[in-house]
Design a protein around this motif. Structure first.
Motif, short mmCIF file in Angstrom:
data_model
loop_
_atom_site.label_atom_id
_atom_site.label_comp_id
_atom_site.label_asym_id
_atom_site.label_seq_id
_atom_site.Cartn_x
_atom_site.Cartn_y
_atom_site.Cartn_z
N ASN A 56 0.98 -0.75 0.12
CA ASN A 56 0.09 0.30 -0.12
C ASN A 56 0.94 1.42 -0.14
O ASN A 56 1.34 1.45 1.03
CB ASN A 56 -0.78 -0.02 1.65
CG ASN A 56 -2.43 1.21 1.36
OD1 ASN A 56 -1.29 1.78 0.88
ND2 ASN A 56 -3.21 0.54 1.15
N THR A 58 0.51 4.47 0.29
CA THR A 58 -0.44 5.22 1.59
C THR A 58 0.48 4.66 2.93
O THR A 58 1.15 5.56 3.18
CB THR A 58 -1.53 4.92 2.20
OG1 THR A 58 -2.81 4.56 1.04
CG2 THR A 58 -2.05 6.32 2.86
N LEU A 59 0.77 3.62 2.42
CA LEU A 59 1.83 3.51 4.73
C LEU A 59 3.31 2.65 3.97
O LEU A 59 3.77 2.90 5.15
CB LEU A 59 1.50 2.19 5.14
CG LEU A 59 -0.13 1.52 5.02
CD1 LEU A 59 -0.24 0.59 4.95
CD2 LEU A 59 -0.88 2.43 6.39
C1 LIG Z 1 -4.25 1.74 1.79
O1 LIG Z 1 -3.96 2.44 3.49
C2 LIG Z 1 -5.15 3.79 3.45
C3 LIG Z 1 -4.83 3.82 4.87
O2 LIG Z 1 -4.70 2.68 5.92
C4 LIG Z 1 -6.08 2.92 3.49
O3 LIG Z 1 -7.33 4.28 3.47
C5 LIG Z 1 -6.36 2.44 1.53
O4 LIG Z 1 -7.92 2.55 1.62
C6 LIG Z 1 -5.16 1.49 1.14
N1 LIG Z 1 -5.17 0.57 0.32
C7 LIG Z 1 -5.81 -0.77 -0.18
C8 LIG Z 1 -5.57 -0.51 -1.35
O5 LIG Z 1 -5.97 -1.44 0.33
#
Ligand SMILES: *[C@@H]1O[C@H](CO)[C@@H](O)[C@H](O)[C@H]1NC(C)=O
Ligand SMILES: *[C@@H]1O[C@H](CO)[C@@H](O)[C@H](O)[C@H]1NC(C)=O
Ligand SMILES: *[C@@H]1O[C@H](CO)[C@@H](O)[C@H](O)[C@H]1NC(C)=O
Ligand SMILES: *[C@@H]1O[C@H](CO)[C@@H](O)[C@H](O)[C@H]1NC(C)=O
Ligand SMILES: *[C@@H]1O[C@H](CO)[C@@H](O)[C@H](O)[C@H]1NC(C)=O
Ligand SMILES: *[C@@H]1O[C@H](CO)[C@@H](O)[C@H](O)[C@H]1NC(C)=O
Ligand SMILES: *[C@@H]1O[C@H](CO)[C@@H](O)[C@H](O)[C@H]1NC(C)=O
Length: 185
Positions: A56, A58-59
Motif C-alpha cells: 500500500n 499510503t503506508l
Molecule cells: C491503503 O492504506 C490506506 C490507509 O490505511 C487506506 O485508506 C487504503 O484503503 C489502503 N489501500 C488499499 C488498496 O488497501
C-alpha cells in the motif's frame, strides 16, 4: 616497535568496543523489497490480501525494514480490532433476542482480548521478543475465531457484518505471524 604497540592497542580497543556495542558493527537493516514482501505473503493464508496491504503506497510499507513492517502490520491490526469493537456495540443494542445479544456480547469480549493481544505483540516487538510477538498474534487469531463461532449459528445472522471483519482481522494477524517467523530466523 612503539608504533606496533600503538597499533595493537588501537586494534584491541576496537575489538572491545565492538564486543561491548555490537550494533556499531552491525549494518543498518535494509529496506524490505517487493521480493521479501512476496515471500512473506506467500506464507500467509491469503497471499494477495497480504501483498495488497504490504505494498500500500499510503503506508509506504516497502520503504521500511522488516521491523518497521511488523509495526505497520500491528498498527493495522489494532485499527481493525478497534473498528470491530465499535461495530459490535450497535449490534448488541439492535439485537432482537437473547441468542443474538449474547453472541455479540461474547464477541465484544473476544475483541477486547484480541486488542490486548495485539498491543502485547507491539510491546514485545519493541523488546525484540519476536517469539513472544508470534504467540500474541496467534492468540489474537484465536479470539477472532471464537467470535466467529459465536455468530456462525443461523440463529444469529447469516449475513452479520462481523463475518467480514473477523476474516480481515485474522488476515492481519496472520501477516504479523508471518513477519515474526522471519524475524526469529
Ligand atoms: C491503503 O492504506 C490506506 C490507509 O490505511 C487506506 O485508506 C487504503 O484503503 C489502503 N489501500 C488499499 C488498496 O488497501
Ligand atoms: C509462492 O508459493 C508458490 C507455491 O506455493 C510458488 O510456486 C511461488 O514461486 C512462491 N512465490 C514466491 C515469490 O516465493
Ligand atoms: C513499493 O511498492 C510499490 C507497489 O508495488 C512500487 O510501485 C514502489 O516502487 C515500491 N517502492 C520501493 C521503494 O520499492
Ligand atoms: C528506505 O527507503 C526510504 C524511502 O525510499 C529511503 O529514504 C531510505 O534511505 C531507505 N533506507 C535504506 C536503508 O535503504
Ligand atoms: C477507534 O475507532 C473509532 C471509530 O471508528 C475512532 O473514532 C477512534 O479514533 C479509533 N481509535 C483508535 C485508537 O484508533
Ligand atoms: C510502532 O508504531 C507506533 C505508531 O506509529 C509508534 O507509536 C511506535 O513507537 C512504533 N513502535 C516501534 C517499536 O517502533
Ligand atoms: C433471534 O433473532 C434472529 C435474527 O433476528 C433470528 O434468526 C432467530 O431465529 C431468533 N432466535 C430466537 C430464539 O428467537
Amino acid at each position: 616497535m612503539a608504533s606496533f604497540a600503538k597499533c595493537l592497542l588501537i586494534a584491541t580497543s576496537l575489538v572491545i568496543i565492538l564486543i561491548i556495542n555490537p550494533s556499531a558493527a552491525a549494518k543498518p537493516s535494509p529496506n524490505v523489497t517487493n521480493a521479501d514482501i512476496n515471500s512473506i505473503c506467500n506464507k500467509t493464508l491469503a497471499p494477495s490480501f497480504c501483498f495488497r496491504v504490504l505494498t500500500n503506497q499510503t503506508l509506504h510499507a516497502n520503504e521500511t525494514t522488516l521491523f518497521g513492517l511488523a509495526n505497520i502490520s500491528i498498527n493495522i491490526a489494532l485499527a481493525s480490532a478497534n473498528e470491530t469493537q465499535f461495530a459490535i456495540a450497535p449490534l448488541i443494542k439492535q439485537a432482537k433476542n437473547f441468542t443474538v445479544r449474547e453472541a455479540y456480547t461474547l464477541c465484544s469480549h473476544n475483541y477486547k482480548e484480541a486488542a490486548v493481544a495485539v498491543r502485547d505483540a507491539q510491546r514485545l516487538l519493541a523488546k525484540h521478543n519476536y517469539r513472544g510477538m508470534r504467540i500474541s498474534a496467534l492468540s489474537a487469531v484465536e479470539e477472532a475465531k471464537a467470535c466467529e463461532n459465536h455468530i456462525k449459528s443461523p440463529a444469529v445472522c447469516s449475513h452479520s457484518p462481523l463475518h467480514d471483519k473477523n476474516r480481515d482481522f485474522k488476515r492481519y494477524c496472520n501477516i504479523i505471524w508471518a513477519i515474526s517467523n522471519r524475524l526469529v530466523q
